[in-house]
Design a protein around this motif. Structure first.
Motif, PDB file in Angstrom:
ATOM      1  N   GLY A  22       0.807  -1.217   0.000  1.00 57.22           N
ATOM      2  CA  GLY A  22       0.000   0.000   0.000  1.00 57.22           C
ATOM      3  C   GLY A  22       0.839   1.265   0.000  1.00 57.22           C
ATOM      4  N   ALA A  23       0.154   2.398  -0.093  1.00 61.94           N
ATOM      5  CA  ALA A  23       0.821   3.703  -0.045  1.00 61.94           C
ATOM      6  C   ALA A  23       0.829   4.212   1.387  1.00 61.94           C
ATOM      7  N   HIS A  24       1.922   4.871   1.778  1.00 64.32           N
ATOM      8  CA  HIS A  24       2.053   5.366   3.148  1.00 64.32           C
ATOM      9  C   HIS A  24       2.581   6.798   3.115  1.00 64.32           C
ATOM     10  N   SER A  25       2.029   7.629   3.997  1.00 66.54           N
ATOM     11  CA  SER A  25       2.492   9.012   4.062  1.00 66.54           C
ATOM     12  C   SER A  25       3.003   9.387   5.440  1.00 66.54           C
ATOM     13  N   GLU A  26       2.590   8.639   6.472  1.00 69.32           N
ATOM     14  CA  GLU A  26       2.951   9.001   7.840  1.00 69.32           C
ATOM     15  C   GLU A  26       4.436   8.762   8.094  1.00 69.32           C
ATOM     16  N   LYS A  27       5.159   9.815   8.459  1.00 68.57           N
ATOM     17  CA  LYS A  27       6.597   9.705   8.705  1.00 68.57           C
ATOM     18  C   LYS A  27       6.927   9.650  10.194  1.00 68.57           C
ATOM     19  N   VAL A  28       5.991  10.171  11.028  1.00 69.82           N
ATOM     20  CA  VAL A  28       6.208  10.189  12.470  1.00 69.82           C
ATOM     21  C   VAL A  28       4.955   9.672  13.153  1.00 69.82           C
ATOM     22  N   HIS A  29       5.120   8.801  14.139  1.00 69.03           N
ATOM     23  CA  HIS A  29       3.984   8.288  14.904  1.00 69.03           C
ATOM     24  C   HIS A  29       4.361   8.279  16.374  1.00 69.03           C
ATOM     25  N   ASP A  30       3.571   8.973  17.194  1.00 69.69           N
ATOM     26  CA  ASP A  30       3.871   9.089  18.627  1.00 69.69           C
ATOM     27  C   ASP A  30       5.295   9.584  18.860  1.00 69.69           C
ATOM     28  N   GLY A  31       5.750  10.488  18.011  1.00 72.19           N
ATOM     29  CA  GLY A  31       7.080  11.057  18.165  1.00 72.19           C
ATOM     30  C   GLY A  31       8.217  10.174  17.687  1.00 72.19           C
ATOM     31  N   VAL A  32       7.892   9.004  17.118  1.00 69.49           N
ATOM     32  CA  VAL A  32       8.928   8.075  16.640  1.00 69.49           C
ATOM     33  C   VAL A  32       9.043   8.193  15.123  1.00 69.49           C
ATOM     34  N   LEU A  33      10.263   8.408  14.634  1.00 70.29           N
ATOM     35  CA  LEU A  33      10.503   8.453  13.193  1.00 70.29           C
ATOM     36  C   LEU A  33      10.280   7.073  12.598  1.00 70.29           C
ATOM     37  N   ARG A  34       9.566   7.018  11.482  1.00 70.25           N
ATOM     38  CA  ARG A  34       9.267   5.739  10.827  1.00 70.25           C
ATOM     39  C   ARG A  34       9.956   5.704   9.466  1.00 70.25           C
ATOM     40  N   TYR A  35      10.884   4.778   9.319  1.00 74.51           N
ATOM     41  CA  TYR A  35      11.591   4.595   8.049  1.00 74.51           C
ATOM     42  C   TYR A  35      11.093   3.312   7.397  1.00 74.51           C
ATOM     43  N   ARG A  36      10.551   3.422   6.192  1.00 71.59           N
ATOM     44  CA  ARG A  36      10.141   2.234   5.445  1.00 71.59           C
ATOM     45  C   ARG A  36      11.096   2.029   4.273  1.00 71.59           C
ATOM     46  N   PHE A  37      11.318   0.774   3.915  1.00 73.13           N
ATOM     47  CA  PHE A  37      12.113   0.524   2.724  1.00 73.13           C
ATOM     48  C   PHE A  37      11.329  -0.328   1.734  1.00 73.13           C
ATOM     49  N   ASP A  38      11.372   0.097   0.458  1.00 72.23           N
ATOM     50  CA  ASP A  38      10.794  -0.698  -0.622  1.00 72.23           C
ATOM     51  C   ASP A  38      11.852  -1.667  -1.115  1.00 72.23           C
ATOM     52  N   TYR A  39      11.428  -2.850  -1.521  1.00 76.86           N
ATOM     53  CA  TYR A  39      12.408  -3.849  -1.940  1.00 76.86           C
ATOM     54  C   TYR A  39      12.108  -4.455  -3.308  1.00 76.86           C
ATOM     55  N   LEU A  40      11.025  -3.986  -3.972  1.00 74.69           N
ATOM     56  CA  LEU A  40      10.724  -4.407  -5.333  1.00 74.69           C
ATOM     57  C   LEU A  40      10.309  -3.181  -6.149  1.00 74.69           C
ATOM     58  N   PRO A  41      10.443  -3.246  -7.482  1.00 73.82           N
ATOM     59  CA  PRO A  41      10.146  -2.063  -8.316  1.00 73.82           C
ATOM     60  C   PRO A  41       8.734  -1.529  -8.161  1.00 73.82           C
ATOM     61  N   LYS A  42       7.744  -2.414  -7.939  1.00 75.91           N
ATOM     62  CA  LYS A  42       6.365  -1.977  -7.754  1.00 75.91           C
ATOM     63  C   LYS A  42       5.887  -2.353  -6.357  1.00 75.91           C
ATOM     64  N   LYS A  43       5.221  -1.418  -5.686  1.00 78.21           N
ATOM     65  CA  LYS A  43       4.718  -1.684  -4.334  1.00 78.21           C
ATOM     66  C   LYS A  43       3.764  -2.882  -4.315  1.00 78.21           C
ATOM     67  N   SER A  44       2.969  -3.021  -5.361  1.00 71.45           N
ATOM     68  CA  SER A  44       1.981  -4.101  -5.384  1.00 71.45           C
ATOM     69  C   SER A  44       2.632  -5.483  -5.393  1.00 71.45           C
ATOM     70  N   TRP A  45       3.924  -5.560  -5.743  1.00 69.34           N
ATOM     71  CA  TRP A  45       4.631  -6.847  -5.757  1.00 69.34           C
ATOM     72  C   TRP A  45       5.153  -7.226  -4.370  1.00 69.34           C
ATOM     73  N   GLN A  46       5.183  -6.272  -3.447  1.00 70.65           N
ATOM     74  CA  GLN A  46       5.808  -6.482  -2.135  1.00 70.65           C
ATOM     75  C   GLN A  46       4.854  -7.225  -1.201  1.00 70.65           C
ATOM     76  N   THR A  47       4.991  -8.541  -1.153  1.00 78.43           N
ATOM     77  CA  THR A  47       4.067  -9.362  -0.383  1.00 78.43           C
ATOM     78  C   THR A  47       4.799 -10.272   0.596  1.00 78.43           C
ATOM     79  N   LEU A  48       6.043  -9.950   0.892  1.00 75.82           N
ATOM     80  CA  LEU A  48       6.836 -10.824   1.760  1.00 75.82           C
ATOM     81  C   LEU A  48       6.527 -10.598   3.232  1.00 75.82           C
ATOM     82  N   ALA A  49       6.345  -9.360   3.620  1.00 74.28           N
ATOM     83  CA  ALA A  49       6.124  -9.021   5.031  1.00 74.28           C
ATOM     84  C   ALA A  49       4.638  -8.780   5.299  1.00 74.28           C
ATOM     85  N   PHE A  50       4.301  -8.614   6.593  1.00 71.58           N
ATOM     86  CA  PHE A  50       2.954  -8.302   7.064  1.00 71.58           C
ATOM     87  C   PHE A  50       2.001  -9.489   6.927  1.00 71.58           C
ATOM     88  N   GLU A  51       0.695  -9.233   7.064  1.00 67.53           N
ATOM     89  CA  GLU A  51      -0.334 -10.263   7.167  1.00 67.53           C
ATOM     90  C   GLU A  51       0.053 -11.241   8.277  1.00 67.53           C
TER      91      GLU A  51
END
Length: 276
Positions: A22-51
Motif C-alpha cells: 500500500g501507499a504510506h504518508s505518515e513519517k512520524v507516529h507518537d514522536g517516533v521516526l518511521r523509516y520504510r524501505f521498498d524492496y521491489l520495483p512496484k509496491k503491489s509486488w511487495q508481499t513478503l512481510a505483514f499479514e
C-alpha cells in the motif's frame, strides 16, 4: 523490525521496517521516526512481510522466496543510510534484523548493537545448515543480547559452547510485558454480550495459526470443556485445517487478524489467554 536511538530527533527514537503493497504518508507516529524501505520495483509486488508474517508468507507461496535477496539488500542499504545518525541499534530476530545489525556494527564499530531473540528466529537458525556458525558471528558483533524466556536462553547457549564470563554478563532474559491497565474494563459483561460470548467462560488465543503454535491441542482440549468459548485471533497456514477440526463446535470462533481497539476488546472480555 529494526529499532534505533538517534541524535537530533525529538525523543531520539526511530524504527526501520519493510513497506507493504500500500501507499504510506505518515513519517512520524507518537514522536517516533518511521523509516520504510521498498524492496521491489512496484509496491503491489511487495508481499513478503505483514499479514501473518514472513515465515507464513514464504511457506504459503514458495515463489516469494525470490523476493528474499532484494528484501535483504534493500534492508541493508536503508539501514546503512540512516545508521550514522544513531547511537544504538536494537535489532529484533536473528535473521534478518540481527544479521543487518551485525553488518552495520562492522561498518560502524562505535554503534552499540542490542539483539532481541524471540523464538521462531532461533528455531530457524537451529534448522539452517551452518546456522550455528552464522549465529556465533552475529552474536560476537553484539554488545548485548536479550531473550524472551529462560528456555530460549538455554537453547541459545547450546549454540555457543564457549561463553566467556564477560559475554555471559551481556545476556539478559526480558519477557515481553504488557500495559496491564489497558486490558481491564468495567463493561466486561456488556462487551461479552455484544460479541455473542455470553453463557460461559472465554478462552482467547492470539497469534499465528501455524503448527509450531500448537493450536490444535487447544482446540482438542476445549472440545471437552462444556460451556467454554474459544476465541482464536490470528491467521496462518493452518487456519483451514483448524477450522475443519472445529466443525460442529459452535463454541469455537475464528475471527482472523484484528487490530487496535478490536483486539483490546477481546483481551478485556477473556477469562484466560492460552498460548499452547
Amino acid at each position: 523490525c529494526h529499532y534505533m536511538r538517534a541524535q537530533g530527533t525529538d525523543n531520539g527514537l526511530g524504527i526501520l521496517f519493510p513497506a507493504d503493497s500500500g501507499a504510506h504518508s505518515e513519517k512520524v507516529h507518537d514522536g517516533v521516526l518511521r523509516y520504510r524501505f521498498d524492496y521491489l520495483p512496484k509496491k503491489s509486488w511487495q508481499t513478503l512481510a505483514f499479514e501473518s508474517g514472513i515465515p507464513d508468507n514464504l511457506f504459503r507461496h514458495p515463489l516469494r522466496f525470490l523476493q528474499v535477496p532484494s528484501f535483504v539488500k534493500a534492508f541493508y542499504q536503508k539501514a546503512l543510510e540512516i545508521a550514522p545518525h544513531y547511537d544504538l541499534l536494537h535489532a529484533h530476530w536473528i535473521i534478518p534484523g540481527g544479521l543487518i545489525g551485525a553488518l552495520l556494527k562492522v561498518r560502524y564499530p562505535q554503534l552499540k548493537l542490542v539483539l532481541t531473540i524471540h523464538s521462531s528466529d532461533l528455531w530457524l537458525i537451529e534448522k539452517l545448515p551452518f546456522g550455528g556458525k552464522l549465529f556465533r558471528w552475529i552474536f560476537n558483533q553484539t554488545d548485548h543480547v536479550t531473550l524472551v524466556s529462560e528456555q530460549l536462553k538455554r537453547r541459545m547457549e547450546r549454540l555457543l559452547p564457549v561463553l566467556t564470563i564477560a559475554k555471559q554478563k551481556n545476556i539478559t532474559v526480558v519477557p515481553m510485558g504488557i500495559h496491564w491497565e489497558s486490558y481491564q474494563t468495567k463493561d466486561r459483561e456488556k462487551k461479552k454480550k455484544k460479541a455473542g460470548l455470553l453463557g460461559g467462560k472465554v478462552i482467547l488465543y492470539l497469534g499465528r495459526l501455524i503448527p509450531l503454535k500448537g493450536v490444535s491441542y487447544l482446540i482438542d482440549a476445549v472440545k471437552q470443556m462444556p460451556h467454554t468459548h474459544l476465541v482464536i485471533l490470528g491467521d496462518g497456514v493452518e487456519r483451514k485445517k483448524l477450522e475443519r477440526a472445529s466443525t460442529g463446535s459452535p463454541w469455537i470462533h475464528f475471527l482472523g487478524n484484528l487490530q487496535g481497539q478490536e483486539k483490546i476488546d477481546y483481551l478485556q472480555i477473556s477469562d484466560i489467554a492460552v498460548f499452547p
